[in-house]
Design a protein around this motif. Sequence first.
Motif, PDB file in Angstrom:
ATOM      1  N   ASP A  15       0.852  -1.192   0.000  1.00 39.29           N
ATOM      2  CA  ASP A  15       0.000   0.000   0.000  1.00 39.29           C
ATOM      3  C   ASP A  15       0.884   1.237   0.000  1.00 39.29           C
ATOM      4  O   ASP A  15       1.393   1.642   1.052  1.00 39.29           O
ATOM      5  N   ALA A  16       1.058   1.834  -1.163  1.00 35.78           N
ATOM      6  CA  ALA A  16       1.944   2.990  -1.302  1.00 35.78           C
ATOM      7  C   ALA A  16       1.367   4.254  -0.683  1.00 35.78           C
ATOM      8  O   ALA A  16       2.054   5.274  -0.630  1.00 35.78           O
ATOM      9  N   THR A  17       0.127   4.200  -0.195  1.00 40.91           N
ATOM     10  CA  THR A  17      -0.470   5.390   0.411  1.00 40.91           C
ATOM     11  C   THR A  17      -0.249   5.449   1.925  1.00 40.91           C
ATOM     12  O   THR A  17      -0.717   6.389   2.566  1.00 40.91           O
ATOM     13  N   ARG A  18       0.442   4.475   2.478  1.00 42.86           N
ATOM     14  CA  ARG A  18       0.692   4.495   3.929  1.00 42.86           C
ATOM     15  C   ARG A  18       1.480   5.744   4.310  1.00 42.86           C
ATOM     16  O   ARG A  18       2.416   6.136   3.639  1.00 42.86           O
ATOM     17  N   SER A  19       1.108   6.303   5.434  1.00 38.35           N
ATOM     18  CA  SER A  19       1.804   7.497   5.923  1.00 38.35           C
ATOM     19  C   SER A  19       3.160   7.082   6.499  1.00 38.35           C
ATOM     20  O   SER A  19       3.389   5.914   6.838  1.00 38.35           O
ATOM     21  N   TYR A  20       4.048   8.066   6.609  1.00 36.59           N
ATOM     22  CA  TYR A  20       5.354   7.774   7.205  1.00 36.59           C
ATOM     23  C   TYR A  20       5.199   7.378   8.668  1.00 36.59           C
ATOM     24  O   TYR A  20       5.980   6.576   9.184  1.00 36.59           O
TER      25      TYR A  20
END
Length: 143
Positions: A15-20
């Motif tokens: 999931d490339a939308t995960r926050s840092y």
Amino acid sequence: MDDIDRMLIGLLQEDATRSYAMLGKAVGLSSGAAHERVRKLRERGVIRRMTIEVDQAALGRTVTSYVMVDGGSWMGDSAAELAVIPEIEEAHVIAGPASVLLKIRTPGTRELQDVLRRVFQVDGVTGTRTIVVLETFFERTLK
């Protein structure tokens, strides 16, 4: 590259939308440290781009095919001509029974036939052999 970098890459592939903050928590780092690691992975070219995975059938592209392209000369310079054909998802120069291997997605076989006509217009193409996929068990990117 260490185990934490590998874990970050795996998480981003899922999931490339995960926050840092979420990435950092998952690997035991602060959000700032996770951000810095991802930034360095990008700078080194390990992470080339962030993208989404699309259900091709939902877009009407229900026919997947692989096309082996024969060339009368070196086909390694044909990338730009092939790249303008939007139905071609992947193009690889290969060793073996053909010069180039293409992965193509189309709504149907008529559209596939049209793509093959356009492939034949590429300089040097002398023939093709097409394999049409009947069912896909899975597709994945290895972590």
